[in-house]
Design an enzyme around this catalytic site. Sequence first.
Site, PDB file in Angstrom:
ATOM      1  N   SER A 142       0.858  -1.165   0.000  1.00 31.80           N
ATOM      2  CA  SER A 142       0.000   0.000   0.000  1.00 31.80           C
ATOM      3  C   SER A 142       0.904   1.228   0.000  1.00 31.80           C
ATOM      4  CB  SER A 142      -0.894  -0.029   1.248  1.00 31.80           C
ATOM      5  OG  SER A 142      -1.592   1.186   1.387  1.00 31.80           O
ATOM      6  N   LYS A 168      -1.156  -1.119  -4.413  1.00 33.62           N
ATOM      7  CA  LYS A 168      -2.315  -0.276  -4.093  1.00 33.62           C
ATOM      8  C   LYS A 168      -1.834   1.146  -3.893  1.00 33.62           C
ATOM      9  CE  LYS A 168      -4.673   0.181   0.317  1.00 33.62           C
ATOM     10  NZ  LYS A 168      -5.354  -0.529   1.415  1.00 33.62           N
ATOM     11  N   LYS A 170      -2.708   5.000  -2.724  1.00 36.64           N
ATOM     12  CA  LYS A 170      -3.634   5.893  -2.035  1.00 36.64           C
ATOM     13  C   LYS A 170      -3.978   7.021  -2.995  1.00 36.64           C
ATOM     14  CE  LYS A 170      -3.814   3.938   2.010  1.00 36.64           C
ATOM     15  NZ  LYS A 170      -5.090   3.459   2.584  1.00 36.64           N
ATOM     16  N   ASP A 196      -7.009   3.257  -3.221  1.00 35.29           N
ATOM     17  CA  ASP A 196      -7.735   3.380  -1.953  1.00 35.29           C
ATOM     18  C   ASP A 196      -7.942   4.860  -1.662  1.00 35.29           C
ATOM     19  OD1 ASP A 196      -8.769   3.263   0.592  1.00 35.29           O
ATOM     20  OD2 ASP A 196      -7.117   2.100   1.463  1.00 35.29           O
ATOM     21  N   GLU A 221     -10.963   1.044  -3.462  1.00 35.95           N
ATOM     22  CA  GLU A 221     -11.296   0.813  -2.064  1.00 35.95           C
ATOM     23  C   GLU A 221     -11.871   2.081  -1.442  1.00 35.95           C
ATOM     24  OE1 GLU A 221      -7.924  -0.971  -0.095  1.00 35.95           O
ATOM     25  OE2 GLU A 221      -8.655  -0.477   1.897  1.00 35.95           O
ATOM     26  N   ASP A 246     -13.748  -0.958   3.047  1.00 36.26           N
ATOM     27  CA  ASP A 246     -12.850  -1.074   4.190  1.00 36.26           C
ATOM     28  C   ASP A 246     -13.552  -0.424   5.395  1.00 36.26           C
ATOM     29  OD1 ASP A 246     -10.852  -0.630   6.110  1.00 36.26           O
ATOM     30  OD2 ASP A 246      -9.360   0.175   4.753  1.00 36.26           O
ATOM     31  N   LYS A 270     -10.086  -6.238   8.153  1.00 35.03           N
ATOM     32  CA  LYS A 270      -9.067  -5.926   9.158  1.00 35.03           C
ATOM     33  C   LYS A 270      -9.666  -6.391  10.478  1.00 35.03           C
ATOM     34  CE  LYS A 270      -7.413  -1.760   6.815  1.00 35.03           C
ATOM     35  NZ  LYS A 270      -7.410  -0.293   6.804  1.00 35.03           N
ATOM     36  N   GLY A 298      -4.289  -3.823   6.267  1.00 36.94           N
ATOM     37  CA  GLY A 298      -3.287  -3.574   7.298  1.00 36.94           C
ATOM     38  C   GLY A 298      -3.472  -2.195   7.903  1.00 36.94           C
TER      39      GLY A 298
END
Length: 385
Positions: A142, A168, A170, A196, A221, A246, A270, A298
């Site tokens: 990530s 992934k 952000k 995400d 996400e 998420d 998670k 995570g």
Amino acid sequence: MSTSPLSLVEVTLREIELPLRERFVISSGWMENRRILLLELRDESGVTAWSECVCGDRPNYSPETVDTAWLALGRWLLPRLLGREIEGPESVGSLLDDGVQGHPMAKAAIEMGMWGLAAETMGVSLSRLVGGTRSRVPTGISLGLQASPAELVAKALQAVEDGYRKVKLKISREKDIEYVAAVREALGPDRHLAVDANAAYTLEDADHLARLDEFGLIMIEQPLAAGDLVRHARLQERLATPICLDESIVDPATCEDMLALGSGRIVNIKPGRVGGFRNARRIHDISEGAGVPVWCGGMLESGIGRAYNVALASMPNFELPGDLSPSARYWARDIVTPEWTMSGDGFVTVPRERPGLGVVVDTERVEALTRRVETFAAPAARTPA
Ligand code: OSB
Ligand code: MG
């Protein structure tokens, strides 16, 4: 696997400070010096297990923080478990939920610790105890928000070079299309690429978000706010890219609602966010029944929290690579030995042949990093219920 009764006699809460190798920036905030809340649980025969509370320093990702979790654990949650005979780790979740609203991350810290303690007592690995079947789990990275597309591209190329099986990115309102376009161009069309948004957008942005469809992302996400299950369903109708939730999935019921409404097609689990392993396993099973893949998210955990995530991710429906980077990605030095490592082809080995967490906590180092500590013990007069 059936478990034997547990008796918790003492829990030590400890806040440590562990600097991340790099500041990690997401649309809702950032982390740099990680404040980590650790628990050390002890049963009546002196067996101990460590667990980790995944709260951050500020309430940007979820309402809980290290300080609210410390308060909730000390004042409401630990007193109801200490000194009491507990049937097994499966029963801890309902003991904690009874009469205490919210605080899922605080609850998860103690609930997962009880799974760890049970594994330790039984001499089995946490993975086997929770019903894991994989001996290694595929890993993704990530990548936080970067100052420029070029810097993000460099990091993404390095990640592929390191062997990661998913990248992934952000994204935020300021840093989305241009950044994703640059990375897709650099990685080529076949790499598993995801984004995400950490709830940065609103449904009004649907046309804008649909521009991401051309990049062949495996998922977007959490584009909208945590409570927006209906709006996510409206958005999913307008996107070809699968939505993964998420922040929205806080318990098995919200997962069922997502499936009923069509708010997304993939679930990020998670265990800390959903109150622990009992709920995480239920969400795993509900999703599996619906043919929806899950993966393990995570929260920049230390090697202790990572042990729990790796064990959970060894369950069969964790089909997609998890955000389970090796220790060295986060820390100059982790607080466990051995540190978590990743193979050149992007897998983390599940320590299925070692009892308990499968790693040893470096207690001297933890001591040196400790900023506050408080021990809670079972009241002497109370006999097991
Ligand atoms: O949204 O998945 C997220 C880290 C902190 C808070 C939220 C998130 C994340 C990550 C980090 O993406 C993933 C990791 O632990 O490597
Ligand atoms: Mg996320």
